[in-house]
Design an enzyme around this catalytic site. Structure first.
Site, PDB file in Angstrom:
ATOM      1  N   ARG A   7     -59.832  -9.430  45.571  1.00 43.16           N
ATOM      2  CA  ARG A   7     -58.685  -8.892  44.845  1.00 43.16           C
ATOM      3  C   ARG A   7     -59.221  -8.236  43.580  1.00 43.16           C
ATOM      4  NH1 ARG A   7     -53.966 -12.677  42.181  1.00 43.16           N
ATOM      5  NH2 ARG A   7     -52.707 -10.990  41.320  1.00 43.16           N
ATOM      6  N   HIS A   8     -58.562  -7.197  43.130  1.00 42.29           N
ATOM      7  CA  HIS A   8     -58.960  -6.508  41.899  1.00 42.29           C
ATOM      8  C   HIS A   8     -59.033  -7.478  40.724  1.00 42.29           C
ATOM      9  CE1 HIS A   8     -54.907  -6.837  40.250  1.00 42.29           C
ATOM     10  NE2 HIS A   8     -54.473  -6.549  41.481  1.00 42.29           N
ATOM     11  N   ASN A  29     -50.896  -8.924  35.098  1.00 41.42           N
ATOM     12  CA  ASN A  29     -51.210 -10.241  35.664  1.00 41.42           C
ATOM     13  C   ASN A  29     -50.991 -11.320  34.607  1.00 41.42           C
ATOM     14  OD1 ASN A  29     -53.998  -8.877  37.450  1.00 41.42           O
ATOM     15  ND2 ASN A  29     -52.096  -9.569  38.377  1.00 41.42           N
ATOM     16  N   GLN A  54     -46.738  -6.297  40.088  1.00 41.34           N
ATOM     17  CA  GLN A  54     -47.326  -4.960  40.070  1.00 41.34           C
ATOM     18  C   GLN A  54     -47.692  -4.589  41.495  1.00 41.34           C
ATOM     19  OE1 GLN A  54     -50.830  -4.888  37.576  1.00 41.34           O
ATOM     20  NE2 GLN A  54     -51.636  -6.738  38.458  1.00 41.34           N
ATOM     21  N   ARG A  73     -56.616  -0.161  39.549  1.00 44.75           N
ATOM     22  CA  ARG A  73     -57.197  -1.483  39.319  1.00 44.75           C
ATOM     23  C   ARG A  73     -58.160  -1.873  40.432  1.00 44.75           C
ATOM     24  NH1 ARG A  73     -51.650  -1.855  40.416  1.00 44.75           N
ATOM     25  NH2 ARG A  73     -51.000  -3.328  42.035  1.00 44.75           N
ATOM     26  N   GLU A 110     -51.090  -2.315  47.598  1.00 47.10           N
ATOM     27  CA  GLU A 110     -50.278  -3.521  47.397  1.00 47.10           C
ATOM     28  C   GLU A 110     -48.886  -3.374  48.022  1.00 47.10           C
ATOM     29  OE1 GLU A 110     -49.715  -6.555  47.323  1.00 47.10           O
ATOM     30  OE2 GLU A 110     -50.336  -7.194  45.330  1.00 47.10           O
ATOM     31  N   HIS A 144     -55.517  -6.214  46.871  1.00 52.77           N
ATOM     32  CA  HIS A 144     -54.524  -6.832  45.991  1.00 52.77           C
ATOM     33  C   HIS A 144     -54.120  -8.213  46.483  1.00 52.77           C
ATOM     34  CE1 HIS A 144     -54.043  -2.874  44.145  1.00 52.77           C
ATOM     35  NE2 HIS A 144     -54.169  -2.413  45.379  1.00 52.77           N
TER      36      HIS A 144
END
Length: 188
Positions: free
Chosen positions: A7-8, A14, A20, A57, A81, A140
């Site tokens: 995941r980023h 976050n 997001q 991201r 995402e 994501h």
């Protein structure tokens, strides 16, 4: 074939607990540091290809991981995402939003069933196209949930939030033996 999923890195949203989905939010300083730690974690792992979400991201995370390695990167909308629609930028109860057994109707948001179907189709495609490759997916949290549904199935209680990777957490999966992951790495 091995698939590594990460995941980023962290973003300000976050930290703020905001959804997001398709919002194109940048990594914050912690997120950049996390991506550098993930780069270090993966430095001795043979990766033939990186497939990455086109959102900033994820792109930045992939670029940092790839520094000095020159692994080909493909940006693919299929691992963008989940579309949070009317909930974008809001603080929501994620455990309820990721309950497979609930069947809420949204105005614009992508349903769990839709994202799981999208990601299952993507994984079926890459297992054919890249069957002799080791692939890193940079994506994501919501996509990581759908990936884990593909490999582990849907839990009886329908609660999927525990399938979500943390920022820059890495998971190694094998498409040869779909029933269970081969290794799970934790990046703090």
């Amino acid at each position: 074939m091995k698939i590594y999923v990460t995941r980023h890195g962290q973003t300000d949203w976050n930290v703020q607990g905001k959804t997001q989905g398709r919002a194109d939010i940048e990594l914050n300083e912690v997120g950049i540091k996390q991506a550098k730690q993930t780069k270090e974690e993966l430095k001795n792992i043979d990766i033939d290809l990186i497939i990455c979400s086109p959102l900033k991201r994820a792109k930045k995370t992939a670029e940092i991981i790839n520094e000095g390695r020159n692994i080909p990167i493909i940006f693919d909308d299929q691992i963008i995402e989940r579309n949070f629609g009317e909930f974008e930028g809001e603080k929501i109860k994620f455990d309820e939003f990721w309950d497979y057994n609930a069947h809420p109707r949204y105005q614009r948001a992508e349903t769990i069933q839709e994202i799981i179907s999208r990601i299952s189709n993507f994984l079926d495609k890459i297992k054919e196209e890249y069957k002799d490759k080791n692939v890193l997916l940079v994506t994501h949290g919501g996509v990581s949930i759908a990936i884990n549904c593909y490999f582990k199935g849907i839990p009886e209680d329908g609660k999927l939030i525990n399938y979500c990777l943390h920022n820059c957490e890495v998971q190694e999966l094998s498409l040869i033996h779909i029933s269970e992951p081969t290794r799970h790495l934790r990046i703090s």
